[in-house]
Design an enzyme around this catalytic site. Structure first.
Site, PDB file in Angstrom:
ATOM      1  N   SER A 253     -15.767  54.626  69.950  1.00 16.35           N
ATOM      2  CA  SER A 253     -16.216  53.813  69.669  1.00 16.35           C
ATOM      3  C   SER A 253     -16.203  52.977  68.335  1.00 16.35           C
ATOM      4  O   SER A 253     -15.599  53.795  67.535  1.00 16.35           O
ATOM      5  CB  SER A 253     -17.907  53.864  69.890  1.00 16.35           C
ATOM      6  OG  SER A 253     -18.212  54.286  70.976  1.00 16.35           O
ATOM      7  N   SER A 291     -14.933  53.425  74.954  1.00 13.31           N
ATOM      8  CA  SER A 291     -15.232  53.118  73.509  1.00 13.31           C
ATOM      9  C   SER A 291     -16.445  52.183  73.821  1.00 13.31           C
ATOM     10  O   SER A 291     -16.289  50.981  74.176  1.00 13.31           O
ATOM     11  CB  SER A 291     -14.107  52.656  72.948  1.00 13.31           C
ATOM     12  OG  SER A 291     -14.275  52.350  71.570  1.00 13.31           O
ATOM     13  N   ASP A 293     -17.669  49.281  71.669  1.00 14.20           N
ATOM     14  CA  ASP A 293     -17.248  48.479  70.561  1.00 14.20           C
ATOM     15  C   ASP A 293     -18.170  47.057  70.588  1.00 14.20           C
ATOM     16  O   ASP A 293     -18.056  46.156  71.102  1.00 14.20           O
ATOM     17  CB  ASP A 293     -16.087  47.773  71.069  1.00 14.20           C
ATOM     18  CG  ASP A 293     -14.861  49.030  71.368  1.00 14.20           C
ATOM     19  OD1 ASP A 293     -15.050  50.119  70.680  1.00 14.20           O
ATOM     20  OD2 ASP A 293     -13.799  48.767  72.088  1.00 14.20           O
TER      21      ASP A 293
END
Length: 376
Positions: A253, A291, A293
């Site tokens: 992330s 991830s 984001d």
């Protein structure tokens, strides 16, 4: 050109990306940090204890602590939703948020939310009398940190919120970024800024990232792919290959916070947040499914215009949409540099269960980029 000391090194003396000669477009502010935006303050609590605690909290006050009750125009963008940022339902509804932002590890995001409430009740009880929808965000530090050990407490969050200041910002393994990894090198906290003139006024765009994303083979600096040349010494990859529960390469992330003193509508702030994606892409990432984001952008202009108790018609200044491209460029440029600063201002770290993450090999990077003719 002689670089200002604040552009070459962090307050603790860690090198920043420009000290290596990496080229970046645009003109940075005095500190080359999000705190170049007037009023914005950043603070940390870093927890490095024994051989298993590698975590912390980062606090950001958009208008400084004294501006806690004055909402800012804001916008949110999720590039990939495998993560958490609280308060975004209200941001999407109202185009505003009130009070500080806290960034920490994944399993402490609820604690960070509660810590913002506790800090506000203690210092600005009149603000807490109505209701609070704090912004707390996270990235996962479980490779280096005992993430299930509940080491971040409400007191940790309160201490970070009380430790903020303007001026130069420390980078690397500090605050919420303490246990983070980026491109399977040591990552963490990074920041940068750009100056943008408009209609006779010079405005600032600042970016802060908690960088915890990217697979090694993706890494690109100054437009040069480095993943193959820097493939060696990758303990995270080796761990993933031999563990049934390890996160896949590229997971982890990234949280980005974009600040500006340029007057913006909330939808324009959202457009700023979307541009973070382009800045991250310049460092090589394609945005892993694993991830989270998540990007927040806010404007500190139009002070007082969003106060709920005003009870009168309000007016907003704003930059016309047709003139936003230089601001979008500033977001992209500052995001790229903030990520690279998080990588450069770091050292090797060993954490829980002996897990190790190497720092970006700065001398090797300089050698490769120099050979490619990419250093200033």
């Amino acid at each position: 050109m002689i670089l200002p000391a604040e552009h070459r090194a962090t307050p603790a003396g860690q090198p920043r990306a420009r000290a290596l000669g990496l080229p970046f477009a645009g003109r940075p502010g005095r500190w080359n940090a999000i705190t170049d935006v007037p009023g914005v303050q950043v603070g940390y609590v870093t927890l490095i204890e024994a051989d298993h605690v590698r975590t912390g909290v980062t606090a950001i006050h958009p208008r400084g602590p004294v501006g806690t009750g004055d909402p800012v125009a804001a916008g949110f963008h999720s590039q990939n939703g495998n993560g958490e940022m609280t308060g975004v339902s209200w941001i999407n509804e109202s185009g505003t948020f009130t009070g500080p932002v806290a960034i920490t590890n994944t399993h402490a995001v609820g604690v960070a939310h509660a810590g913002i409430v506790a800090w506000t009740v203690r210092h600005y009880p009149e603000v807490a009398e109505m209701w609070l929808l704090p912004v707390a965000a996270e990235t996962w530090d479980g490779y280096l940190n005992d993430i299930n050990g509940h080491h971040v407490t409400e007191d940790t969050v309160i201490a970070a919120l009380s430790a903020t200041s303007s001026g130069p910002v420390e980078e690397g393994s500090v605050g919420g970024g303490t246990g983070m990894n980026c491109y399977q090198f040591k990552g963490g906290s990074g920041t940068a800024s750009r100056l943008v003139p408009f209609a006779g006024t010079q405005y600032t765009v600042g970016v802060f990232v908690q960088a915890n994303f990217g697979d090694r083979h993706e890494l690109t600096l100054a437009g040069i792919p480095l993943g193959e040349d820097l493939a060696a010494d990758n303990p995270m990859s080796e761990h993933a290959a031999h563990s049934r529960v390890a996160a896949p390469p590229g997971a982890g992330s990234v949280i980005a916070v974009v600040a500006t003193d340029a007057p913006m509508f909330p939808h324009q702030c959202q457009a700023f947040a979307r541009r973070v994606t382009s800045g991250l892409a310049r460092t090589g990432t394609s945005g892993s499914h694993f991830s989270g984001d998540l990007f927040l952008a806010f404007s500190t202009a139009n002070s007082g215009a969003f106060r709920p108790e005003s009870g009168t018609l309000q007016k907003l200044d704003f930059i016309p949409w047709e003139h936003l491209d230089p601001f979008f460029e500033a977001v992209v440029q500052a995001t790229e540099e903030a990520v690279v600063n998080a990588l450069v201002a770091n050292d090797d770290m060993t954490g829980r269960d002996g897990h190790r993450t190497p720092a970006l090999p700065r001398d090797r990077v300089v050698e490769i980029l120099s050979r490619a003719g990419r250093l200033t």
